[in-house]
Write a protein that holds these residues in place. Structure first.
Motif, PDB file in Angstrom:
ATOM      1  N   GLU A  46     -71.337  86.597  45.626  1.00  0.00           N
ATOM      2  CA  GLU A  46     -72.284  86.742  45.928  1.00  0.00           C
ATOM      3  C   GLU A  46     -73.483  86.481  44.855  1.00  0.00           C
ATOM      4  O   GLU A  46     -73.571  86.370  43.585  1.00  0.00           O
ATOM      5  CB  GLU A  46     -72.046  88.261  46.038  1.00  0.00           C
ATOM      6  CG  GLU A  46     -73.561  89.508  46.573  1.00  0.00           C
ATOM      7  CD  GLU A  46     -72.531  91.013  46.416  1.00  0.00           C
ATOM      8  OE1 GLU A  46     -72.549  91.567  45.372  1.00  0.00           O
ATOM      9  OE2 GLU A  46     -72.318  91.176  47.736  1.00  0.00           O
ATOM     10  N   ASP A  60     -57.579  79.112  48.022  1.00  0.00           N
ATOM     11  CA  ASP A  60     -57.989  80.578  47.796  1.00  0.00           C
ATOM     12  C   ASP A  60     -59.688  80.045  47.223  1.00  0.00           C
ATOM     13  O   ASP A  60     -59.555  80.158  45.901  1.00  0.00           O
ATOM     14  CB  ASP A  60     -57.336  82.006  47.103  1.00  0.00           C
ATOM     15  CG  ASP A  60     -58.282  82.411  47.337  1.00  0.00           C
ATOM     16  OD1 ASP A  60     -59.019  82.831  47.570  1.00  0.00           O
ATOM     17  OD2 ASP A  60     -57.049  83.877  46.430  1.00  0.00           O
ATOM     18  N   LEU A  63     -64.489  81.014  44.025  1.00  0.00           N
ATOM     19  CA  LEU A  63     -65.698  81.367  43.573  1.00  0.00           C
ATOM     20  C   LEU A  63     -66.232  80.301  43.580  1.00  0.00           C
ATOM     21  O   LEU A  63     -67.039  80.422  42.547  1.00  0.00           O
ATOM     22  CB  LEU A  63     -65.772  83.276  42.992  1.00  0.00           C
ATOM     23  CG  LEU A  63     -64.253  84.320  43.009  1.00  0.00           C
ATOM     24  CD1 LEU A  63     -64.758  85.064  41.994  1.00  0.00           C
ATOM     25  CD2 LEU A  63     -64.574  83.901  44.691  1.00  0.00           C
ATOM     26  N   ASP A  73     -63.249  81.829  47.823  1.00  0.00           N
ATOM     27  CA  ASP A  73     -64.993  82.546  48.519  1.00  0.00           C
ATOM     28  C   ASP A  73     -65.833  82.889  47.920  1.00  0.00           C
ATOM     29  O   ASP A  73     -65.959  81.248  46.919  1.00  0.00           O
ATOM     30  CB  ASP A  73     -63.713  83.797  48.638  1.00  0.00           C
ATOM     31  CG  ASP A  73     -63.169  84.497  48.919  1.00  0.00           C
ATOM     32  OD1 ASP A  73     -62.709  84.158  49.638  1.00  0.00           O
ATOM     33  OD2 ASP A  73     -61.907  84.574  48.115  1.00  0.00           O
ATOM     34  N   ARG A 128     -58.110  81.229  41.876  1.00  0.00           N
ATOM     35  CA  ARG A 128     -58.741  81.977  42.883  1.00  0.00           C
ATOM     36  C   ARG A 128     -60.254  81.024  42.671  1.00  0.00           C
ATOM     37  O   ARG A 128     -60.204  81.177  41.392  1.00  0.00           O
ATOM     38  CB  ARG A 128     -58.962  83.195  43.079  1.00  0.00           C
ATOM     39  CG  ARG A 128     -60.157  83.463  43.646  1.00  0.00           C
ATOM     40  CD  ARG A 128     -60.309  85.133  44.048  1.00  0.00           C
ATOM     41  NE  ARG A 128     -60.813  85.664  45.513  1.00  0.00           N
ATOM     42  CZ  ARG A 128     -61.541  86.783  45.537  1.00  0.00           C
ATOM     43  NH1 ARG A 128     -61.359  87.628  45.090  1.00  0.00           N
ATOM     44  NH2 ARG A 128     -62.212  87.230  46.798  1.00  0.00           N
ATOM     45  N   SER A 138     -63.073  90.648  48.339  1.00  0.00           N
ATOM     46  CA  SER A 138     -63.462  89.569  49.298  1.00  0.00           C
ATOM     47  C   SER A 138     -64.874  89.072  48.215  1.00  0.00           C
ATOM     48  O   SER A 138     -65.694  88.286  47.884  1.00  0.00           O
ATOM     49  CB  SER A 138     -63.633  89.934  51.103  1.00  0.00           C
ATOM     50  OG  SER A 138     -64.449  91.039  50.708  1.00  0.00           O
ATOM     51  N   THR A 139     -65.928  90.014  47.990  1.00  0.00           N
ATOM     52  CA  THR A 139     -67.391  89.968  47.537  1.00  0.00           C
ATOM     53  C   THR A 139     -66.926  90.026  45.878  1.00  0.00           C
ATOM     54  O   THR A 139     -67.012  91.918  45.597  1.00  0.00           O
ATOM     55  CB  THR A 139     -68.544  90.699  48.202  1.00  0.00           C
ATOM     56  OG1 THR A 139     -67.812  92.186  48.067  1.00  0.00           O
ATOM     57  CG2 THR A 139     -68.138  90.850  49.973  1.00  0.00           C
ATOM     58  N   GLN A 196     -71.238  76.040  47.775  1.00  0.00           N
ATOM     59  CA  GLN A 196     -70.065  75.675  48.992  1.00  0.00           C
ATOM     60  C   GLN A 196     -70.654  75.165  49.753  1.00  0.00           C
ATOM     61  O   GLN A 196     -69.723  74.720  50.990  1.00  0.00           O
ATOM     62  CB  GLN A 196     -70.165  77.339  49.041  1.00  0.00           C
ATOM     63  CG  GLN A 196     -69.353  78.024  50.251  1.00  0.00           C
ATOM     64  CD  GLN A 196     -68.827  79.349  50.613  1.00  0.00           C
ATOM     65  OE1 GLN A 196     -70.350  79.553  51.008  1.00  0.00           O
ATOM     66  NE2 GLN A 196     -68.024  79.393  50.789  1.00  0.00           N
TER      67      GLN A 196
END
Length: 461
Positions: free
Chosen positions: A338, A333, A317, A335, A315, A385-386, A323
């Motif tokens: 935060e 994957d 991040l 995301d 995953r 998700s966060t 991003q």
């Protein structure tokens, strides 16, 4: 109570006189019954009157050709070639000959077709007018010493699985013969001969696998895993995803051979490590980094390459700035990380089977964290998700630095948890006393910094 039924009266049977029948027959017009012969049919063809040969005459000719050949050995091949030349322009005759030829090659032989007709097939098959036809290609496959492989090749070129293949030709050939039911076993052996399969060919393969019986599929997957190169797997995540979904967990995993299980681990790990590697390369190319940050990322990319076979899942991040710069180019994957006020950093979470490894790419601390794989950690690290840097740090876990000689000590740290590198990995060299002293000198400031960051994370969460 008694019931009585009356028997109905039947009309009298009319009496017919033989003399009347004789008289009736004598009044009928004269009729001659033409009995076909191979010679007459061949004569009509030679005179350019093939279009006048009836379907009944053709059926008789095909049936009687074997016996006729025995009496006309010197003319058998030439006349059969002539019949095939007529079939090029006669679709009905094509169907009759090809149907019987399929039976001929399935073991019935001269019971259904003269040997001379079978041996003259190339006269017909090499014609540009019919060579592209699917039944013609199939008959060619039947004549091969590897008929199943050739049929699989045709199915691949047509992008059809076995069921679709049979439905497509059932009007033209006897689909119940054994070759059509067995060629599915040759699909994987054929696929392994393709050096660089396309995405369409991989999709065709998966369609074929999906329609196999359980025993056929297990056998096919074992063969696939042990005969297809890692390079092909690394270029086709669709194939690896199908295998992971159907064979990495559950009882099917234990039905694979040991070499097949080992290879599937390598394939899954290779795909996931590839995503990690691409991420590092994109960060190096797209973000304006200090030299020490670039060197740090390169060293991590190279270090984790030694563990590529262990990557079960990955995953990624990304902070908002990363991003925007690279996010759309990353597969897998991915995301948004935060923003919690921490230094900007990309985070990768690796699933290594019994452990989750979290890698912080940049910023102060910039550590690796190790968490046992349990339902709570899985839900947080792969389910929520966060996530933020502070939220992950607040989970605790074992942590490791990236200061001087970190690779040597990380290798041992991971091995203590049962996370071993790929089999072909060279062990790290033992550091000298001077190197150890230098590491100790650089480690202490990192230790103080990471403890401060952990306190900050707990206060934030």
């Amino acid at each position: 109570m008694n019931y009585q039924f009356s028997i109905p009266s039947l009309p009298e049977t009319p009496k017919c006189s033989p003399n009347q029948l004789i008289q009736l027959a004598s009044n009928l017009p004269d009729a001659t019954i033409s009995i076909p012969s191979v010679d007459k049919i061949l004569e009509a063809i030679e005179q350019g009157k093939a279009d006048q040969v009836s379907k009944l005459d053709w059926v008789y000719c095909i049936h009687a050709k074997t016996q006729w050949d025995q009496q006309n050995i010197d003319r058998s091949r030439k006349t059969s070639a002539t019949i095939w030349k007529v079939a090029i322009y006669n679709s009905w005759l094509q169907h009759q000959l090809l149907w019987r030829l399929a039976l001929y090659y399935s073991g019935h032989q001269e019971q259904v077709l003269a040997k001379s007709l079978a041996e003259s097939f190339d006269i017909f098959a090499h014609s540009d007018l019919v060579s592209h036809l699917l039944p013609v290609q199939i008959i060619r496959a039947f004549r091969s010493t590897q008929a199943g492989i050739e049929l699989a090749k045709i199915a691949c070129e047509q992008r059809i699985n076995q069921t679709e293949f049979i439905n497509k030709i059932r009007e033209y050939l006897p689909v119940w013969i054994p070759l059509f039911s067995k060629f599915i076993e040759d699909i994987i052996p054929y696929f392994t001969t393709i050096r660089s399969p396309s995405q369409q060919q991989v999709r065709w393969l998966l369609s074929c696998l999906d329609e196999m019986s359980e025993s056929q599929q297990i056998k096919a997957v074992n063969h696939l895993l042990t005969n297809v190169s890692n390079d092909i797997a690394s270029n086709h995540s669709l194939l690896v995803d199908w295998l992971r979904h159907n064979y990495r967990n559950g009882e099917n995993w234990y039905k694979l051979s040991d070499p097949a299980r080992r290879r599937l681990r390598e394939w899954i790990g290779g795909i996931n490590y590839g995503d990690f590697q691409k991420l590092v390369n994109l960060i190096l190319n797209k973000l304006d980094l200090e030299n020490f940050e670039s060197n740090r990322l390169c060293s991590r990319r190279d270090f984790w390459a030694n563990y590529s076979n262990r990557f079960e899942r990955l995953r990624i991040l990304l902070p908002k700035t990363s991003q925007i710069a690279i996010g759309y180019k990353i597969e897998g994957d991915v995301d948004l990380l935060e923003d919690d006020g921490s230094d900007p950093t990309e985070v990768c979470i690796f699933d290594f089977g019994e452990w989750f490894v979290v890698e912080f790419f940049r910023g102060r601390g910039s550590e690796t964290r190790l968490f046992p794989k349990n339902s709570r950690n899985e839900q947080i690290l792969f389910g929520e998700s966060t996530l933020s840097v502070k939220r992950i740090r607040c989970l605790g876990g074992d942590r490791h630095d990236h200061v001087y000689l970190w690779q040597v000590f990380s290798h041992t740290w991971l091995a203590d948890k049962g996370i071993l590198p790929n089999l072909d990995t060279q062990p790290p060299r033992n550091p000298t006393v001077d190197q150890l002293q230098e590491r100790e000198h650089k480690f202490e400031p990192w230790q103080r910094e990471i403890e401060r960051l952990e306190r900050e994370a707990k206060a934030y969460v």
